[in-house]
Design an enzyme around this catalytic site. Sequence first.
Site, PDB file in Angstrom:
ATOM      1  N   ASP A  24       0.875  -1.363  -0.120  1.00 36.64           N
ATOM      2  CA  ASP A  24       0.011   0.030   0.042  1.00 36.64           C
ATOM      3  C   ASP A  24       0.760   1.360  -0.150  1.00 36.64           C
ATOM      4  OD1 ASP A  24      -1.799  -2.102   0.119  1.00 36.64           O
ATOM      5  OD2 ASP A  24      -2.602  -1.312   2.215  1.00 36.64           O
ATOM      6  N   LYS A 129      -6.743  -4.745  -3.334  1.00 35.94           N
ATOM      7  CA  LYS A 129      -7.261  -5.509  -2.067  1.00 35.94           C
ATOM      8  C   LYS A 129      -8.264  -4.513  -1.451  1.00 35.94           C
ATOM      9  CE  LYS A 129      -3.639  -4.443   1.055  1.00 35.94           C
ATOM     10  NZ  LYS A 129      -4.335  -3.630   2.079  1.00 35.94           N
ATOM     11  N   CYS A 162      -2.132  -2.558   7.689  1.00 35.77           N
ATOM     12  CA  CYS A 162      -1.971  -3.562   6.593  1.00 35.77           C
ATOM     13  C   CYS A 162      -0.938  -4.477   6.309  1.00 35.77           C
ATOM     14  CB  CYS A 162      -2.376  -2.832   5.252  1.00 35.77           C
ATOM     15  SG  CYS A 162      -3.956  -2.061   5.054  1.00 35.77           S
TER      16      CYS A 162
HETATM   17  C1  C5J Z   1      -3.151   0.609   5.390  1.00 31.83           C
HETATM   18  C2  C5J Z   1      -4.762   1.940   6.463  1.00 31.83           C
HETATM   19  N1  C5J Z   1      -2.576   0.449   4.127  1.00 31.83           N
HETATM   20  N2  C5J Z   1      -4.042   2.091   7.807  1.00 31.83           N
HETATM   21  N3  C5J Z   1      -4.252   0.980   5.458  1.00 31.83           N
HETATM   22  O1  C5J Z   1      -2.429   0.355   6.483  1.00 31.83           O
HETATM   23  O2  C5J Z   1      -6.053   2.133   6.521  1.00 31.83           O
END
Ligand code: C5J
Length: 221
Positions: A24, A129, A162
Amino acid sequence: MREIPADPFEFPYDPNAIALIVIDMQRDFIEPGGFGASLGNDVALVQAIVPKVAELIAGFRKAGLPVIHTRECHRPDLSDCPPAKRLRGAPALRIGDAGPMGRVLIAGAPGAEIVAELAPLPGEIVIDKPGKGAFYATDLGQQLTQRGIRQLVFAGVTTEVCVQTTMREANDRGYDCLLASDATESYFPAFKAATIEMITAQGAIVGWVTPTATILEALDG
Ligand code: C5J
């Protein structure tokens, strides 16, 4: 089988079965005006790891090893975004709202793209995702099985959300998981530190942790 020095002990490394998974590193989490900022976070901390993640990616590419990228994002009709996720809290912008980088966390919107410095190369796996974990509602498991990948090196954001969720999913599926300690970050330094402790406790109950330079040295060796 080789070994990478790591906490809490050496990571047994199989050069024929290892891949890097970058979680991400999207504009919506890294840049001002995106989802991360809309939740009230200062994005400077997560922005700071971009060069380290780039080094790690370059090392895997140079070694001819697979690089996998994930993006947390949803379909434009939000059919894969449960109201419990979209409506939680009081962010300045909700998932699907129009923001300075297009619709927040929507596949195809500029904000959902990976930051330019870490852009996937043609042929690299990119997993979109809808959840925090990259195995949930995706074909990541099949993609890994097809390529004989059984070990994953983790980088990306955020460490405790994530990244950790995906590491735990992978660990439960039998993958050896190694987190690159300086190529992952949280908006909350204490959460990153706690996650690293949780992962490595009890004899690597979720996985191993080591800095990028140690991983790159092992790939070179
Ligand atoms: C991720 C989030 N990528 N913190 N998303 O950690 O919402």
